[in-house]
Design a protein around this motif. Sequence first.
Motif, PDB file in Angstrom:
ATOM      1  N   GLU A  77       0.737  -1.686 -13.418  1.00 42.76           N
ATOM      2  CA  GLU A  77       0.232  -1.326 -12.093  1.00 42.76           C
ATOM      3  C   GLU A  77      -0.785  -2.362 -11.665  1.00 42.76           C
ATOM      4  OE1 GLU A  77      -0.904   2.942 -10.537  1.00 42.76           O
ATOM      5  OE2 GLU A  77      -2.602   2.069 -11.608  1.00 42.76           O
ATOM      6  N   GLU A  80      -4.552  -1.797  -2.690  1.00 42.27           N
ATOM      7  CA  GLU A  80      -3.797  -0.614  -3.104  1.00 42.27           C
ATOM      8  C   GLU A  80      -3.069  -0.886  -4.426  1.00 42.27           C
ATOM      9  OE1 GLU A  80      -3.583   2.432  -1.609  1.00 42.27           O
ATOM     10  OE2 GLU A  80      -5.155   1.718  -0.245  1.00 42.27           O
ATOM     11  N   LYS A  81      -3.018   0.136  -5.280  1.00 37.58           N
ATOM     12  CA  LYS A  81      -2.322  -0.002  -6.548  1.00 37.58           C
ATOM     13  C   LYS A  81      -0.816   0.071  -6.334  1.00 37.58           C
ATOM     14  CE  LYS A  81      -6.026   1.897  -9.429  1.00 37.58           C
ATOM     15  NZ  LYS A  81      -6.416   2.981 -10.365  1.00 37.58           N
ATOM     16  N   VAL A  82      -0.100  -0.862  -6.954  1.00 34.58           N
ATOM     17  CA  VAL A  82       1.353  -0.934  -6.816  1.00 34.58           C
ATOM     18  C   VAL A  82       1.990  -0.920  -8.202  1.00 34.58           C
ATOM     19  CG1 VAL A  82       3.309  -2.262  -5.946  1.00 34.58           C
ATOM     20  CG2 VAL A  82       1.147  -2.257  -4.683  1.00 34.58           C
ATOM     21  N   ASP A  83       2.940  -0.050  -8.410  1.00 32.10           N
ATOM     22  CA  ASP A  83       3.679   0.041  -9.667  1.00 32.10           C
ATOM     23  C   ASP A  83       4.732  -1.059  -9.677  1.00 32.10           C
ATOM     24  OD1 ASP A  83       5.347   0.692 -11.799  1.00 32.10           O
ATOM     25  OD2 ASP A  83       5.278   2.838 -11.424  1.00 32.10           O
ATOM     26  N   LYS A  85      -2.964  -4.345  -8.176  1.00 28.73           N
ATOM     27  CA  LYS A  85      -3.445  -4.164  -6.805  1.00 28.73           C
ATOM     28  C   LYS A  85      -2.830  -5.220  -5.890  1.00 28.73           C
ATOM     29  CE  LYS A  85      -7.862  -1.920  -7.823  1.00 28.73           C
ATOM     30  NZ  LYS A  85      -9.341  -1.967  -7.654  1.00 28.73           N
ATOM     31  N   ASP A  86      -2.431  -4.776  -4.698  1.00 21.13           N
ATOM     32  CA  ASP A  86      -1.886  -5.725  -3.729  1.00 21.13           C
ATOM     33  C   ASP A  86      -3.030  -6.325  -2.910  1.00 21.13           C
ATOM     34  OD1 ASP A  86      -2.640  -3.788  -1.905  1.00 21.13           O
ATOM     35  OD2 ASP A  86      -0.589  -3.102  -1.490  1.00 21.13           O
TER      36      ASP A  86
END
Length: 310
Positions: free
Chosen positions: A75, A82-85, A77-78
Amino acid sequence: MKKKVIGVLMCALLAFGILGFAGCAGGGSGDSGTSGSGEGSSSASETSPSGQISVYSREDGSGTRGAFVELFGIEEKDASGEKVDMTTTSASITNSTSVMMTSVSGDERGIGYISLGSLNDTVKALKIDGAEATAENVKSGTYKIARPFNIATKDGASDVTQDFINFIMSADGQKVIEDNGYIAVEDSAASYTASGKSGKIVVAGSSSISPVMEKLSEAYKALNPDVTIEVQTSDSTTGMNMATEGTCDIGMASRELKDSEISGGLKPTVIAQDGIAVIVNKGASIDELSSEQVKAIYTGEVVKWEDALA
């Protein structure tokens, strides 16, 4: 590649040899767990996995998936924070612990992950960064792939609901947790005394917690026979939503609660600690991976076993 969803028909397909696998394993989220690492299940037929890696993951909303991608750095961060899987889109998605185990046990190239407390000898748990996946190593901090088991309630929980929670956190309840392969969090808890309560409690959420919750329910009802406890298995997010909405008395989450869930009125209680076991087919000769190797497999950086193990 579009994600594949593995459903409950997997067992039937395996049983009839449609998928060409060895058969349908009997493991599942309701099986008695062990704290072993899977070692000792090897046989003379072990072979080194080769070719395309079959990556198995859990569905969105799964607390096990949420903890797994966070702990392994999958995971990220973009640009907006925001956290991105970043799990590879080629991963096959399984909708429960039992389906995950069945899928990996029937796939010589498979890799997946499950609650340590659900581990049995149908699959092999790998060492991660040199540490075996055992309850003892989780408790000592040697095995670092671990997460909390949370239950959550709203203010105004019924007397019988609170009494069940008191039992879970007592010496008696914590012993049930340890006896089923999980790690107790209250080493000096007091003993529980039967309350004579009556009523119904609905518990809902994580498929990783539900096996030990069933055991806790049985032990509690043996002392308080006028209480009915219904355990509904789904995933952590569903459990938290149901607790927020008031459609269950206790929600189960195999991860930390989100800020939005706490601000929505939920109060978390950690009832146990649990490791996440990275699993492969029991016939695979591989015994260990590093955290970086697991991350590379699950982000799709490497897609073949030969490259993963190089």
